[in-house]
Design a protein around this motif. Sequence first.
Motif, PDB file in Angstrom:
ATOM      1  N   LYS A   1       0.852  -1.187   0.000  1.00 36.46           N
ATOM      2  CA  LYS A   1       0.000   0.000   0.000  1.00 36.46           C
ATOM      3  C   LYS A   1       0.888   1.237   0.000  1.00 36.46           C
ATOM      4  O   LYS A   1       1.961   1.241   0.601  1.00 36.46           O
ATOM      5  N   ASP A   2       0.451   2.270  -0.694  1.00 33.77           N
ATOM      6  CA  ASP A   2       1.170   3.535  -0.634  1.00 33.77           C
ATOM      7  C   ASP A   2       0.912   4.185   0.721  1.00 33.77           C
ATOM      8  O   ASP A   2      -0.037   3.851   1.408  1.00 33.77           O
ATOM      9  N   GLY A   3       1.762   5.126   1.076  1.00 35.44           N
ATOM     10  CA  GLY A   3       1.548   5.802   2.349  1.00 35.44           C
ATOM     11  C   GLY A   3       2.816   6.218   3.055  1.00 35.44           C
ATOM     12  O   GLY A   3       2.776   6.635   4.211  1.00 35.44           O
ATOM     13  N   PHE A   4       3.974   6.126   2.391  1.00 34.70           N
ATOM     14  CA  PHE A   4       5.218   6.563   3.027  1.00 34.70           C
ATOM     15  C   PHE A   4       5.199   8.079   3.204  1.00 34.70           C
ATOM     16  O   PHE A   4       4.818   8.816   2.296  1.00 34.70           O
ATOM     17  N   ASP A   5       5.603   8.541   4.376  1.00 37.57           N
ATOM     18  CA  ASP A   5       5.620   9.970   4.663  1.00 37.57           C
ATOM     19  C   ASP A   5       6.949  10.567   4.200  1.00 37.57           C
ATOM     20  O   ASP A   5       7.972  10.403   4.850  1.00 37.57           O
ATOM     21  N   TRP A   6       6.914  11.279   3.071  1.00 35.83           N
ATOM     22  CA  TRP A   6       8.129  11.873   2.512  1.00 35.83           C
ATOM     23  C   TRP A   6       8.488  13.201   3.182  1.00 35.83           C
ATOM     24  O   TRP A   6       9.528  13.785   2.870  1.00 35.83           O
TER      25      TRP A   6
END
Length: 594
Positions: A114-119
């Motif tokens: 799932k996408d969702g990495f905090d850049w």
Amino acid sequence: MRMVKGTPYPLGVTVSDDKINFSVAVPKGKSCALVLYKKGYQVPHKVIEMPEEYAMGRVRFLAFEDMDPDKYEYNYKIDGKIVIDPYARELTGHKIFGQKEELESHVIRCRILKDGFDWKGDVRLSIPYHEVIAYSLHVRGFTKHSSSHIKHKGTFAGIVEKITYLQELGINQIQCMPVYEFEEHTGAYQNYWGYGKGLYFAPKAAYASGENVSNELKEMILACHKAGIEVVLEMPFTEGVLPQLVLECLRFYMFEYHVDGFIVNPYRIPWEMISEDPFLKGVKIIRKEDGFQNTMRRFLKGDEGMIYSVIEALRHNTKEDGCYNYITGHTGFTLNDLVSYDGRHNEANGERNQDGPQYNYSWNCGVEGPSRKKSIVAFRKKQVYNAFFLLMMAQGTPCILAGDEFGNTQKGNNNVYCQDNDLSWLDWGRLKNHQDLFEYVKSLIRFRKTHSVLHRENPLLGMDKTACGIPDVSYHGENAWVTPGDIASRQLGVLYCGAEINDVDCFIAYNMHWESHVFALPKLNAHKKWQIVLDTTEGIMKTETLLDEQKTIDVQPRSIVLLVGKDAHESVKKVLEESAEKSIVKEKENAVES
């Protein structure tokens, strides 16, 4: 979970709010089934047929609603065999580098991410080409050696632990050898470098210290960006890879991982296709060319007839064609070995020393391999200093091979593609014994960054564009303004005029001959005097102002001298200030002793 109608595009697995879509290309006439596993269980949970009659073109697809992506993993079964999704974004079950697993055992599987990495607001750095100082490394080999003294050896996290070191050196771009999942065994040999077939969308699990591989690579890139360091990935796609996949892959890493650039193989991938892609206009597209390397290696060892090639190599603006300057790379000798071996020594590879580049333009300085003779050791050291100078003071973007800055050696092996051991890993213990070389490279990088005359944004034209009487670049020898282009010449003087960009004038006297040579010093404008700031015979930055009447300079055999034109009054003022500072320090030392 409930199976629903899927979509053929994009290929791979797509997770949305309401469903998970599976799409895979399958050859005509082959059976295909989706194999689902519950995480933590070895045997398949479900096998769902994907009939050809419902395909679009060669693409089979289906989707599920109410499916938790964190609880499932998958593979495909095509024509009766377990197959990994070529668009897989991460693999599980293969954490140990070099370990073999059979696909039919269901140990290796594809993760559903799932996408969702905090850049944290991160964006690509977009450092201009002419300001880049690149550093080429192998993710595993960079920190795997016990001497690296870090916690997460051989991983993406290990690079993060070495960021402070890279900053101290002055690096603002790292170029990583393949970081995607690749076949580690090619016939009888181990594939340490990562060239060959690969799962281009999946970062390598063996390069991660934890279980979340994609996040660890993202965290590495984020940490590098925070430190002002770009991340460029080498993507040597194999012959026969579809152009569509290439573009999708590069775009994927650009969007998903914030990658700053790619090194591609222009002989297998159409260069125009990549360089003209509108989505990739914001990233650096790089191709490797050996022209600078071969020219400078030959000049370094004193080959005749090299002057005009050296002139072209020194002034070439690499931004124009996507090339970087390098003297050493992963294929070929390290810099230490370049001045220590005449021929390759690849016996450990098991190919009867027939593999690896045959022509290295190397020179052992009189003895093959390691030597305790002080004169040989000193000579090799100076040649390494000369090589770094040739690299760092050329106009194009320089790229250092990791470990060259502290004399890393591969014991004469110029093709360590199959050596996952101490031979290919960087020995950080050599940093302590080669601290002077490390400091020298730091000073070269710092000097280059300080003086834009040595890394101009636009190509040099050999023209006086400011009407100051001096062109932006000119060439000299024993007589000023006369290029020593004779075939026997092994010396060259280069004058860079800084008037157009409000920088100092720089004069560099290169003497790769085994005899000393006298260079005429071009006359400076009024109130300026030449200052020697570096002589590779000594290898340290200094300040030595020449006398008014001095019109020439004597350059020792196989040495390079760097001079800058400084305002005479400012030079005198600086010398007085430095003398005053030294006097104050001396007085304090005397007071302490008293």
